[in-house]
Design an enzyme around this catalytic site. Structure first.
Site, short mmCIF file in Angstrom:
data_model
loop_
_atom_site.label_atom_id
_atom_site.label_comp_id
_atom_site.label_asym_id
_atom_site.label_seq_id
_atom_site.Cartn_x
_atom_site.Cartn_y
_atom_site.Cartn_z
N ARG A 1 0.84 -1.20 0.00
CA ARG A 1 0.00 0.00 0.00
C ARG A 1 0.87 1.25 0.00
O ARG A 1 1.67 1.44 0.91
CB ARG A 1 -0.83 -0.04 1.30
CG ARG A 1 -1.65 1.20 1.56
CD ARG A 1 -2.20 1.19 2.99
NE ARG A 1 -3.02 2.36 3.18
CZ ARG A 1 -3.33 2.87 4.36
NH1 ARG A 1 -2.91 2.29 5.46
NH2 ARG A 1 -4.07 3.95 4.43
N ALA B 1 -7.23 5.40 9.51
CA ALA B 1 -8.11 6.50 9.12
C ALA B 1 -9.11 6.88 10.21
O ALA B 1 -9.54 8.04 10.28
CB ALA B 1 -8.85 6.14 7.83
N HIS C 1 -8.91 10.08 12.50
CA HIS C 1 -9.36 11.41 12.10
C HIS C 1 -10.88 11.57 12.11
O HIS C 1 -11.38 12.64 11.78
CB HIS C 1 -8.81 11.72 10.69
CG HIS C 1 -7.38 11.31 10.52
ND1 HIS C 1 -6.36 11.85 11.27
CD2 HIS C 1 -6.80 10.36 9.72
CE1 HIS C 1 -5.20 11.28 10.92
NE2 HIS C 1 -5.45 10.37 9.98
N ASP D 1 -14.03 7.76 22.75
CA ASP D 1 -14.77 7.44 23.97
C ASP D 1 -14.31 6.11 24.57
O ASP D 1 -14.23 5.98 25.80
CB ASP D 1 -16.28 7.37 23.66
CG ASP D 1 -16.91 8.75 23.52
OD1 ASP D 1 -16.24 9.75 23.83
OD2 ASP D 1 -18.08 8.81 23.08
N GLU E 1 -0.55 5.98 21.04
CA GLU E 1 -1.05 6.11 19.66
C GLU E 1 0.18 6.09 18.73
O GLU E 1 1.15 6.82 18.98
CB GLU E 1 -1.81 7.43 19.52
CG GLU E 1 -2.26 7.77 18.11
CD GLU E 1 -2.81 9.21 18.03
OE1 GLU E 1 -2.70 9.98 19.02
OE2 GLU E 1 -3.33 9.55 16.95
N HIS F 1 1.49 6.16 14.57
CA HIS F 1 1.28 6.28 13.12
C HIS F 1 2.60 6.07 12.42
O HIS F 1 3.63 6.63 12.84
CB HIS F 1 0.72 7.66 12.75
CG HIS F 1 -0.58 7.93 13.41
ND1 HIS F 1 -1.76 7.35 12.99
CD2 HIS F 1 -0.89 8.67 14.50
CE1 HIS F 1 -2.74 7.74 13.78
NE2 HIS F 1 -2.24 8.53 14.71
N LEU F 2 2.58 5.29 11.37
CA LEU F 2 3.79 5.05 10.59
C LEU F 2 4.27 6.34 9.94
O LEU F 2 5.46 6.66 9.95
CB LEU F 2 3.50 4.00 9.51
CG LEU F 2 3.16 2.61 10.05
CD1 LEU F 2 2.27 1.87 9.07
CD2 LEU F 2 4.43 1.83 10.32
N SER F 3 3.33 7.06 9.35
CA SER F 3 3.67 8.29 8.63
C SER F 3 3.54 9.48 9.58
O SER F 3 2.90 9.39 10.64
CB SER F 3 2.74 8.47 7.43
OG SER F 3 1.40 8.63 7.86
N ARG G 1 1.21 15.65 6.21
CA ARG G 1 0.38 15.18 5.10
C ARG G 1 -0.84 16.10 4.92
O ARG G 1 -0.81 17.25 5.34
CB ARG G 1 -0.01 13.72 5.37
CG ARG G 1 1.23 12.81 5.48
CD ARG G 1 0.86 11.36 5.70
NE ARG G 1 0.08 10.84 4.58
CZ ARG G 1 -0.55 9.65 4.61
NH1 ARG G 1 -0.46 8.89 5.70
NH2 ARG G 1 -1.24 9.24 3.57
N ARG H 1 -5.66 15.02 7.93
CA ARG H 1 -4.97 14.09 8.84
C ARG H 1 -4.36 14.79 10.04
O ARG H 1 -3.78 14.16 10.91
CB ARG H 1 -3.87 13.33 8.09
CG ARG H 1 -4.38 12.41 7.01
CD ARG H 1 -3.24 11.64 6.36
NE ARG H 1 -3.61 11.24 5.01
CZ ARG H 1 -4.31 10.15 4.71
NH1 ARG H 1 -4.71 9.32 5.65
NH2 ARG H 1 -4.63 9.88 3.45
C1 DQA Z 1 -1.77 6.05 9.47
C2 DQA Z 1 -2.06 7.50 9.07
C3 DQA Z 1 -3.54 7.70 8.76
O1 DQA Z 1 -3.78 9.04 8.37
C4 DQA Z 1 -3.95 6.80 7.62
O2 DQA Z 1 -5.34 6.91 7.38
C5 DQA Z 1 -3.55 5.38 7.80
C6 DQA Z 1 -2.27 5.07 8.43
C7 DQA Z 1 -0.26 5.80 9.66
O3 DQA Z 1 0.07 4.78 10.27
O4 DQA Z 1 0.55 6.58 9.17
O5 DQA Z 1 -4.24 4.47 7.34
O6 DQA Z 1 -2.41 5.79 10.72
#
Ligand code: DQA
Length: 148
Positions: A19, A78, A81, A88, A99, A101-103, A108, A112
């Site tokens: 992906r 996703a 967001h 909750d 939490e 996130h890879l990116s 971005r 996001r």
């Molecule tokens: C994500 C960042 C989100 O914005 C995106 O919708 C993802 C992956 C990340 O790991 O960078 O699906 O959570």
């Protein structure tokens, strides 16, 4: 319970490796799970690792983690967001939540930049690729009281 942690992954993360490689890299979720399992062993954590494309399943998995785990790592993908339900669910549990996130979501698209999860997470790691998961396990180790 004191040594059990859960890592939850949201929608489309099953596609990692195939992906949007320019954003998410070439490492698949199974490889991330294996690296997390190794890191958990170092800290003596028992690992539960899940991926689901469903928001409701994520809510249930968060509730379950709150009942049986000492800490939670979540990449809500996703739903980060959009999901008040996940916000909750995290509010309703009393364990540390990291939490991931890879990116770098802040580098971005503007949609996001807002996370419903960050205000209720213990901490957030983003932009470091799969290393973020490994760092999150180490972070949880500092948050979970040692077993008596
Ligand atoms: C994500 C960042 C989100 O914005 C995106 O919708 C993802 C992956 C990340 O790991 O960078 O699906 O959570």
């Amino acid at each position: 319970m004191a040594n059990k942690i859960a890592i939850l992954n949201g929608p489309n993360l099953n596609l990692l490796g195939n992906r949007e490689g320019d954003i998410y890299g070439s490492i698949g979720l199974a490889e991330i799970e294996a690296a997390c399992a190794d890191e958990c062993e170092r800290f003596g954590f028992e690992l539960e690792f899940f991926q689901t494309n469903s928001e409701g399943d994520l809510v249930t998995l968060i509730q379950d983690a709150g009942a049986v785990c000492a800490g939670l790592i979540i990449n809500p993908a996703a739903y980060t967001h959009t999901s008040v339900a996940i916000h909750d669910a995290i509010r309703a549990i009393n364990i540390p939540v990291i939490e991931v996130h890879l990116s770098n979501i802040f580098a971005r698209e503007s949609f996001r930049h807002h996370s419903y999860v960050s205000p209720v997470a213990t901490g957030t790691i983003c932009g470091l690729g799969p290393t973020g998961y490994i760092l999150a396990i180490g972070a949880l180790a500092t948050q979970i009281p040692e077993e008596q």
